[in-house]
Design a protein around this motif. Structure first.
Motif, mmCIF file in Angstrom:
data_model
loop_
_atom_site.group_PDB
_atom_site.id
_atom_site.type_symbol
_atom_site.label_atom_id
_atom_site.label_comp_id
_atom_site.label_asym_id
_atom_site.label_seq_id
_atom_site.Cartn_x
_atom_site.Cartn_y
_atom_site.Cartn_z
ATOM 1 N N PRO A 105 45.716 3.400 0.181
ATOM 2 C CA PRO A 105 44.725 4.127 -0.615
ATOM 3 C C PRO A 105 44.921 3.917 -2.117
ATOM 4 O O PRO A 105 46.034 3.751 -2.597
ATOM 5 N N VAL A 106 43.808 3.934 -2.824
ATOM 6 C CA VAL A 106 43.822 3.785 -4.273
ATOM 7 C C VAL A 106 43.540 5.154 -4.882
ATOM 8 O O VAL A 106 42.575 5.813 -4.513
ATOM 9 N N ALA A 107 44.386 5.584 -5.784
ATOM 10 C CA ALA A 107 44.199 6.878 -6.439
ATOM 11 C C ALA A 107 43.156 6.732 -7.545
ATOM 12 O O ALA A 107 43.279 5.872 -8.416
ATOM 13 N N VAL A 108 42.146 7.547 -7.486
ATOM 14 C CA VAL A 108 41.093 7.544 -8.496
ATOM 15 C C VAL A 108 41.249 8.798 -9.334
ATOM 16 O O VAL A 108 41.322 9.907 -8.806
ATOM 17 N N THR A 109 41.317 8.626 -10.642
ATOM 18 C CA THR A 109 41.459 9.775 -11.532
ATOM 19 C C THR A 109 40.120 10.042 -12.216
ATOM 20 O O THR A 109 39.600 9.179 -12.924
ATOM 21 N N PRO A 110 39.536 11.211 -12.017
ATOM 22 C CA PRO A 110 38.245 11.533 -12.625
ATOM 23 C C PRO A 110 38.282 11.494 -14.150
ATOM 24 O O PRO A 110 37.265 11.200 -14.781
ATOM 25 N N GLU A 111 39.440 11.761 -14.733
ATOM 26 C CA GLU A 111 39.534 11.734 -16.189
ATOM 27 C C GLU A 111 39.262 10.341 -16.739
ATOM 28 O O GLU A 111 38.695 10.194 -17.828
ATOM 29 N N ASP A 112 39.673 9.304 -16.008
ATOM 30 C CA ASP A 112 39.396 7.937 -16.439
ATOM 31 C C ASP A 112 37.899 7.658 -16.432
ATOM 32 O O ASP A 112 37.366 7.024 -17.343
ATOM 33 N N TYR A 113 37.212 8.142 -15.411
ATOM 34 C CA TYR A 113 35.768 7.937 -15.333
ATOM 35 C C TYR A 113 35.045 8.711 -16.435
ATOM 36 O O TYR A 113 34.072 8.240 -17.007
ATOM 37 N N LEU A 114 35.521 9.910 -16.752
ATOM 38 C CA LEU A 114 34.932 10.688 -17.839
ATOM 39 C C LEU A 114 35.126 9.980 -19.176
ATOM 40 O O LEU A 114 34.195 9.895 -19.986
ATOM 41 N N ALA A 115 36.319 9.460 -19.405
ATOM 42 C CA ALA A 115 36.585 8.727 -20.642
ATOM 43 C C ALA A 115 35.723 7.470 -20.729
ATOM 44 O O ALA A 115 35.146 7.173 -21.786
ATOM 45 N N ALA A 116 35.609 6.747 -19.636
ATOM 46 C CA ALA A 116 34.797 5.532 -19.629
ATOM 47 C C ALA A 116 33.329 5.855 -19.859
ATOM 48 O O ALA A 116 32.622 5.124 -20.564
ATOM 49 N N SER A 117 32.859 6.952 -19.303
ATOM 50 C CA SER A 117 31.467 7.354 -19.503
ATOM 51 C C SER A 117 31.197 7.640 -20.977
ATOM 52 O O SER A 117 30.176 7.215 -21.525
ATOM 53 N N GLY A 118 32.091 8.342 -21.618
ATOM 54 C CA GLY A 118 31.935 8.619 -23.047
ATOM 55 C C GLY A 118 31.962 7.354 -23.881
ATOM 56 O O GLY A 118 31.201 7.218 -24.851
ATOM 57 N N GLU A 119 32.810 6.415 -23.511
ATOM 58 C CA GLU A 119 32.889 5.149 -24.236
ATOM 59 C C GLU A 119 31.606 4.344 -24.075
ATOM 60 O O GLU A 119 31.118 3.726 -25.024
ATOM 61 N N VAL A 120 31.037 4.346 -22.878
ATOM 62 C CA VAL A 120 29.797 3.607 -22.642
ATOM 63 C C VAL A 120 28.635 4.251 -23.413
ATOM 64 O O VAL A 120 27.800 3.553 -23.989
ATOM 65 N N ILE A 121 28.589 5.572 -23.469
ATOM 66 C CA ILE A 121 27.539 6.251 -24.233
ATOM 67 C C ILE A 121 27.683 5.924 -25.717
ATOM 68 O O ILE A 121 26.684 5.666 -26.400
ATOM 69 N N ALA A 122 28.908 5.920 -26.227
ATOM 70 C CA ALA A 122 29.127 5.567 -27.632
ATOM 71 C C ALA A 122 28.717 4.120 -27.904
ATOM 72 O O ALA A 122 28.117 3.823 -28.944
ATOM 73 N N LEU A 123 29.011 3.222 -26.971
ATOM 74 C CA LEU A 123 28.600 1.829 -27.112
ATOM 75 C C LEU A 123 27.086 1.707 -27.130
ATOM 76 O O LEU A 123 26.515 1.003 -27.975
ATOM 77 N N ALA A 124 26.403 2.408 -26.231
ATOM 78 C CA ALA A 124 24.944 2.361 -26.186
ATOM 79 C C ALA A 124 24.340 2.934 -27.467
ATOM 80 O O ALA A 124 23.355 2.412 -27.994
ATOM 81 N N MET A 125 24.937 4.015 -27.973
ATOM 82 C CA MET A 125 24.435 4.620 -29.195
ATOM 83 C C MET A 125 24.598 3.662 -30.383
ATOM 84 O O MET A 125 23.658 3.451 -31.153
ATOM 85 N N ALA A 126 25.768 3.079 -30.523
ATOM 86 C CA ALA A 126 26.012 2.152 -31.632
ATOM 87 C C ALA A 126 25.110 0.927 -31.529
ATOM 88 O O ALA A 126 24.518 0.498 -32.531
ATOM 89 N N MET A 127 24.990 0.383 -30.333
ATOM 90 C CA MET A 127 24.146 -0.791 -30.133
ATOM 91 C C MET A 127 22.691 -0.479 -30.469
ATOM 92 O O MET A 127 22.013 -1.259 -31.142
#
Length: 98
Positions: free
Chosen positions: A27-49
């Motif tokens: 099994p692979v451990a999935v951490t929701p905090e990583d997905y939350l951080a990545a989501s915020g980074e993608v939103i910031a990228l979309a906003m800047a772009m």
């Protein structure tokens, strides 16, 4: 120093798919905090772009728009509502939803 959230999520996905050279068995451990951080980074990228594209091709929409008239300032919606900036932003935002 920890890697950015998007990098951690991509590592999780590659481990899950078994496409990584060092894929783990079991099994692979999935951490929701990583997905939350990545989501915020993608939103910031979309906003800047979007703001960069709107500033280059639709500067008139930034200087004169209904939000600026009513609120007295621009918010992120100004860049997300004008073509051509809205098209790549719509595509990139689906990764924030994932």
């Amino acid at each position: 120093m920890r890697a950015p959230g998007i990098v951690r999520v991509l590592r999780d996905v590659s481990d899950f798919l078994g496409s990584s050279a060092h894929a783990r068995d079991g099994p692979v451990a999935v951490t929701p905090e990583d997905y939350l951080a990545a989501s915020g980074e993608v939103i910031a990228l979309a906003m800047a772009m979007s703001w960069i594209m709107a500033a280059i091709w639709r500067r008139d929409a930034i200087r004169d728009n209904p939000l600026l008239d009513r609120l007295g300032y621009n918010n992120v919606c100004v860049a997300w509502d004008v073509p051509p900036a809205l098209y790549p932003a719509a595509f990139v935002m689906q990764f924030a939803i994932y």
